[in-house]
Design a protein around this motif. Structure first.
Motif, short mmCIF file in Angstrom:
data_model
loop_
_atom_site.label_atom_id
_atom_site.label_comp_id
_atom_site.label_asym_id
_atom_site.label_seq_id
_atom_site.Cartn_x
_atom_site.Cartn_y
_atom_site.Cartn_z
N LEU A 1 38.81 95.64 12.44
CA LEU A 1 38.98 95.72 11.07
C LEU A 1 38.10 95.20 10.01
O LEU A 1 37.50 95.61 9.21
CB LEU A 1 40.55 95.84 10.64
CG LEU A 1 41.45 96.78 11.19
CD1 LEU A 1 42.82 96.33 11.10
CD2 LEU A 1 41.31 98.26 10.45
N ALA A 2 37.83 93.99 10.39
CA ALA A 2 37.05 92.86 9.58
C ALA A 2 35.83 93.37 9.75
O ALA A 2 35.07 93.48 8.74
CB ALA A 2 37.19 91.55 10.14
N ASP B 1 34.98 96.49 7.73
CA ASP B 1 34.79 95.93 6.13
C ASP B 1 33.37 95.55 5.88
O ASP B 1 32.74 96.01 4.85
CB ASP B 1 35.85 94.77 5.79
CG ASP B 1 37.07 95.41 5.77
OD1 ASP B 1 37.48 96.40 5.51
OD2 ASP B 1 38.06 94.35 5.70
N GLU B 2 32.75 94.89 7.13
CA GLU B 2 31.57 94.43 6.83
C GLU B 2 30.54 95.65 6.92
O GLU B 2 29.51 95.54 6.00
CB GLU B 2 31.04 93.44 7.94
CG GLU B 2 31.82 92.17 7.98
CD GLU B 2 30.93 91.14 7.18
OE1 GLU B 2 29.88 91.47 6.70
OE2 GLU B 2 31.68 90.19 6.86
N ALA C 1 31.15 98.61 5.86
CA ALA C 1 31.50 99.49 4.68
C ALA C 1 30.53 98.78 3.61
O ALA C 1 30.14 99.70 2.61
CB ALA C 1 32.91 99.40 4.36
#
Length: 350
Positions: free
Chosen positions: A12-13, A16-17, A19
């Motif tokens: 998930l992290a 985020d990166e 995105a």
């Protein structure tokens, strides 16, 4: 989503990166004092990263050059407390599109820590298409080409099928300063730059693949969780229905039995003596009316005891506090309220 899939925190992290990512990210990773910062300075043609014999890089250092984010991670195992390793691994796993794994030739073959990390990186490359380039640095510090060849052969045996890039940052810097093209070629930096250029060209496609992969895997896992929860809910509802069926049948049987017992007490021939009021003179006297009322009360108490036992056996603790009455036995009757069996007597208020 993290509550449902806690094991996917890293992915998930990473999403985020992806995105917010703009320029491709190249991270240099390796053990302390293996020439990582010096190599980065040669690749970007300026001394943007600190170089020293002592441990210099203790946090993630960054520089933007030629449309690329270059990250210099702290050396693995440089900090016994592990803080440097956490900075390095965060950069490698969350931020990077391309990893330059650096190992100094003078150290010989890879140690256990390096091998484990390389295996993980190569497995990730096969899965996500994020590339890992293995760079053997400080080639100029070897005794001769034969010694370097032996080290390269040993490393090749440790990571079969991996392409190894041999470089010397010192030779490259001297070649640039002295204008010696042959020395620049012998430094191995031009070959590394070509490999990097090819890898950078593949970054957009790799990012798109990785995002689809991670989202697809998590959607599949969420669907698996949803199906499992739905099956559990269905099973619980079936169990609840079965328990309710057993409860209702058992309660109906018990009330029928109580009705028969009560009928023996209250359905007697003759006048209903329990309705006869006591006179003042009979206050301390045993009368037929008192005896009948006592028999009825005993029968009623026995019925409540049977009901309490049945309800307790089914886990029914009682009415909600706001629905309770002062009479505990009446609460028991109210909990067990259900359609009255046809043979349940109605005399004396039942």
């Amino acid at each position: 989503m993290l509550y449902v899939l806690p094991q996917r925190e890293g992915d998930l992290a990473r999403l985020d990166e992806l995105a917010v990512a703009d320029a491709p990210v190249v991270t240099v990773i390796g053990k302390y004092n293996h020439g990582k910062s010096r190599l980065l300075n040669e690749l970007i043609r300026r001394d943007a990263f600190a170089v020293a014999d002592r441990r210099q890089t203790v946090h993630l250092a960054e520089c933007r050059h030629a449309g690329v984010r270059w990250l210099d991670a702290p050396g693995l195992d440089a900090d016994v407390a592990g803080e440097d390793d956490r900075h390095a691994l965060r950069a490698v796993w969350l931020a990077s599109d391309i990893r330059l794994f650096v190992h100094a030739a003078r150290e010989g073959e890879l140690d256990a820590v390096e091998r484990a990390l390389l295996e993980a990186l190569r497995a990730d490359s096969r899965r996500t298409r994020r590339e890992t380039l293995i760079v053997v640095t400080q080639a100029d510090q070897m005794e001769d080409d034969d010694a370097l060849g032996r080290v390269m052969s040993a490393i090749a045996d440790q990571v079969p099928g991996a392409g190894l890039l041999v470089v010397s940052s010192t030779r490259h810097r001297r070649g640039l300063e002295d204008g010696k093209t042959l020395l620049i070629q012998r430094s191995g930096i031009p070959e590394l730059e070509r490999a990097l250029a090819d890898a950078l060209a593949r970054v957009p496609a790799a990012r798109a693949h990785e995002a689809r992969l991670l989202l697809g895997e998590m959607r599949a896992e969420l669907e698996t969780v949803r199906r499992a929860e739905a099956e559990t809910l269905s099973s619980l509802r079936q169990q609840q229905a079965a328990q309710r069926h057993v409860f209702d049948d058992g309660l109906e049987t018990l009330l029928a039995a109580i009705g028969r017992d009560m009928e023996v007490v209250v359905a007697l021939a003759g006048p209903d003596l329990a309705l006869v009021a006591d006179t003042g003179r009979e206050r301390y006297t045993t009368t037929a009316a008192k005896l009948e009322r006592a028999h009825i009360q005993v029968a009623y108490s026995r019925a409540c005891i049977h009901l309490d036992g049945f309800l307790a056996g089914h886990g029914v603790s009682g009415l909600p506090r706001e629905q309770q009455t002062a009479a505990g036995s009446l609460n028991t009757v109210m909990v067990s309220a259900c359609p009255r069996p046809r043979n349940f007597p109605r005399r004396h208020g039942f």
